[in-house]
Design a protein around this motif. Structure first.
Motif, PDB file in Angstrom:
ATOM      1  N   TYR A 250      30.366  63.625  52.094  1.00  0.00           N
ATOM      2  CA  TYR A 250      31.076  62.353  52.047  1.00  0.00           C
ATOM      3  C   TYR A 250      30.213  61.272  51.397  1.00  0.00           C
ATOM      4  N   TRP A 251      28.973  61.135  51.873  1.00  0.00           N
ATOM      5  CA  TRP A 251      28.140  60.027  51.399  1.00  0.00           C
ATOM      6  C   TRP A 251      27.440  60.326  50.084  1.00  0.00           C
TER       7      TRP A 251
ATOM      8  N   GLN B  87      28.220  56.635  60.011  1.00  0.00           N
ATOM      9  CA  GLN B  87      29.367  57.269  60.650  1.00  0.00           C
ATOM     10  C   GLN B  87      30.418  56.221  61.015  1.00  0.00           C
TER      11      GLN B  87
ATOM     12  N   ALA C 233      32.254  55.387  57.871  1.00  0.00           N
ATOM     13  CA  ALA C 233      33.173  56.458  57.478  1.00  0.00           C
ATOM     14  C   ALA C 233      34.448  56.407  58.309  1.00  0.00           C
TER      15      ALA C 233
ATOM     16  N   TYR D 197      36.612  53.534  57.068  1.00  0.00           N
ATOM     17  CA  TYR D 197      37.306  53.837  55.825  1.00  0.00           C
ATOM     18  C   TYR D 197      38.488  54.775  56.059  1.00  0.00           C
ATOM     19  N   ARG D 198      38.310  55.759  56.907  1.00  0.00           N
ATOM     20  CA  ARG D 198      39.395  56.711  57.154  1.00  0.00           C
ATOM     21  C   ARG D 198      40.563  56.069  57.886  1.00  0.00           C
TER      22      ARG D 198
END
Length: 243
Positions: free
Chosen positions: A171-172, A211, A214, A217-218
């Motif tokens: 992801y990152w 985290q 993330a 964003y989701r």
């Protein structure tokens, strides 16, 4: 068994030993007289990166009068060759040996950049062994860039650890572009594209902080949200958006 038979067998054994000694001596003499016919170079990871060429290594050996072709095999100083090749700034490991076909052989691996450091005073890479690695036009690995007030000790430890973690995270690794260190307590992550900066504060607990980002964003991926300038990740259980 009579004495004559014993003497005869003894003479046969002595003769065989003598023949064997002559054969071994001849073989050794041949080995000592054989000259190196060719130098063969294998760059083990050349399919992944091409930071050093065979010709560069051959030239380096010639400059140090260590090029083995034409030399007697038993006189080639393989350790000296390895030491010279390891001086090349893009070489990580080097192994030299001679083969039964009369060739001398080199096997090398190349250094792998992990983090690029750009400050007001200098620019360099930190490699996967946490050593300083010079910039070179042939280096095309995509790695995070550390900017600002970054010393070598910080770059080669905590920032290198962070860069390694980023590269291993699917992801990152697609998002992190740069680490801007204004002070050790004021660190921001620059994202690729036009994404907002991520404010980490200190580098500690970067996994937990990212985290949170993330998850943010989701959860907001399907809704239209304002254009933020920063996402501040310093606060426990919170993501503070700044405009």
């Amino acid at each position: 068994m009579n004495l004559k038979t014993v003497i005869l067998k003894s003479l046969v054994v002595v003769g065989l030993v003598a023949l064997l000694a002559v054969a071994v001596g001849t073989s050794r003499g041949k080995d000592r007289e054989e000259r190196c016919k060719e130098l063969v170079c294998k760059i083990a990871d050349e399919d992944e990166r091409s930071y050093v060429s065979e010709q560069e290594l051959f030239t380096l050996l010639k400059q140090h009068n260590a090029y083995p072709v034409g030399e007697y095999l038993h006189r080639i100083n393989l350790q000296h060759m390895e030491n010279i090749i390891r001086e090349h700034p893009m070489v990580r490991t080097a192994e030299c040996y001679t083969a039964e076909d009369g060739t001398a052989r080199i096997r090398v691996t190349q250094r792998v950049p992990l983090l690029k450091v750009v400050t007001a005073d200098e620019a360099y890479y930190i490699d996967t062994d946490r050593r300083k690695m010079p910039l070179r036009a042939s280096i095309h690995d995509t790695v995070p860039v550390a900017t600002g007030k970054v010393g070598f000790e910080t770059a080669s430890t905590v920032l290198a650890d962070f860069a390694e973690w980023v590269q291993e995270d699917d992801y990152w690794s697609a998002r992190v572009e740069a680490i801007d260190m204004r002070t050790p307590k004021h660190i921001r992550i620059k994202q690729k594209g036009k994404q907002e900066d991520l404010v980490l504060g200190e580098i500690d607990d970067y996994e937990g902080k990212l985290q949170k980002a993330a998850v943010f964003y989701r959860r907001t991926a399907s809704i239209e949200k304002p254009r933020y300038r920063t996402l501040d990740l310093r606060y426990q259980g919170q993501v503070v958006a700044g405009r």
